[in-house]
Design a protein around this motif. Structure first.
Motif, short mmCIF file in Angstrom:
data_model
loop_
_atom_site.label_atom_id
_atom_site.label_comp_id
_atom_site.label_asym_id
_atom_site.label_seq_id
_atom_site.Cartn_x
_atom_site.Cartn_y
_atom_site.Cartn_z
N GLU A 60 3.83 0.25 -45.82
CA GLU A 60 2.45 0.64 -45.59
C GLU A 60 1.71 -0.42 -44.78
N LYS A 112 8.38 8.00 -42.77
CA LYS A 112 7.33 8.58 -43.61
C LYS A 112 6.05 7.74 -43.54
N GLN A 126 2.40 8.94 -41.75
CA GLN A 126 1.14 8.99 -42.50
C GLN A 126 0.00 8.30 -41.75
N GLU A 127 0.35 7.35 -40.88
CA GLU A 127 -0.66 6.64 -40.09
C GLU A 127 -0.77 7.19 -38.67
#
Length: 231
Positions: free
Chosen positions: A106, A137, A141-142
């Motif tokens: 992340e 993934k 998401q970003e």
């Protein structure tokens, strides 16, 4: 009072030392007392994560949990793992503790979105990490576009990664530099060094290119979590 960091390390030891060094180097501090308290469990007995994922090798989670318990006992306020592939097992680790893990995936994806908007990343990582899709993934998401290395390039990556894990210093830049040029020709604007040995490879080989260092981004995220300032 600043919070403390627990490093669940040993995957491998050089990558663990690299994260520790980056946390210290990036922390804004006028004296020793301004630095963040860091607990390190450098457990090299954790079984190989790629082998576990791809070949049904020994499950690394029991040894990772053992290290986690030591960091809990020390009083760590957050946990960081200087191993990208190990994050495949994060869904099994986080429920075992109230201490939050800071994800290298992340942290890296957010850094890519902020620093390289509209550009395409190439994920350089172990075969285990690439096969799990965990980076894809996080990047999706970003909203970060990406491409993946092919089989020949994965062999180059794995050879370099495991040689560094074995304590060898890389000296021939040609295979890595050729790989980077191939991937740039395929559309890569920059490269995610998605194995914690790869920043060491770039340094040892003096490779040229545009890189995002997940270890560096993890160090920054941990410093921020603990209330520290980044230089």
């Amino acid at each position: 009072m600043k919070k403390s960091i627990g490093i669940l390390g040993g995957m491998g030891p050089m990558a663990t030392a690299d994260l520790f060094q980056k946390i210290v180097a990036l922390t804004k501090a006028d004296s020793d007392n301004d630095h963040i308290r860091i607990y390190i469990d450098n457990n090299p007995q954790i079984p190989d994560r790629t082998t576990a994922i791809l070949k049904g090798g020994e499950d690394p989670v029991p040894q990772m949990l053992d290290a986690l318990r030591h960091l809990e006992a020390c009083g760590a306020d957050c946990i960081v793992m200087p191993c990208n592939t190990a994050h495949y097992f994060l869904d099994r680790l986080q429920p075992e503790t109230k201490i939050p893990f800071i994800s290298i995936l992340e942290s890296t994806a957010k850094a890519c979105a902020a620093a390289h908007p509209g550009k395409t990343a190439c994920i350089l990582a172990t075969t285990g990490t690439l096969c799990t899709g965990i980076y894809e993934k996080a990047l999706s998401q970003e909203g970060v576009a990406y491409l993946l290395p092919g089989d020949r390039h994965r062999e180059i990556l794995m050879d370099g990664i495991y040689r560094i894990k074995a304590g060898e210093r890389l000296t021939d830049p040609a295979p890595f530099q050729g790989m980077l040029e191939d991937l740039q020709a395929a559309g890569a604007d920059y490269f995610i060094l998605g194995c914690t040995e790869l920043p060491l490879a770039v340094e040892q080989l003096s490779l040229s290119g545009s890189f995002v260092d997940p270890t560096l981004e993890l160090a920054k995220a941990a410093i921020r979590f603990c209330g520290g300032e980044i230089k």
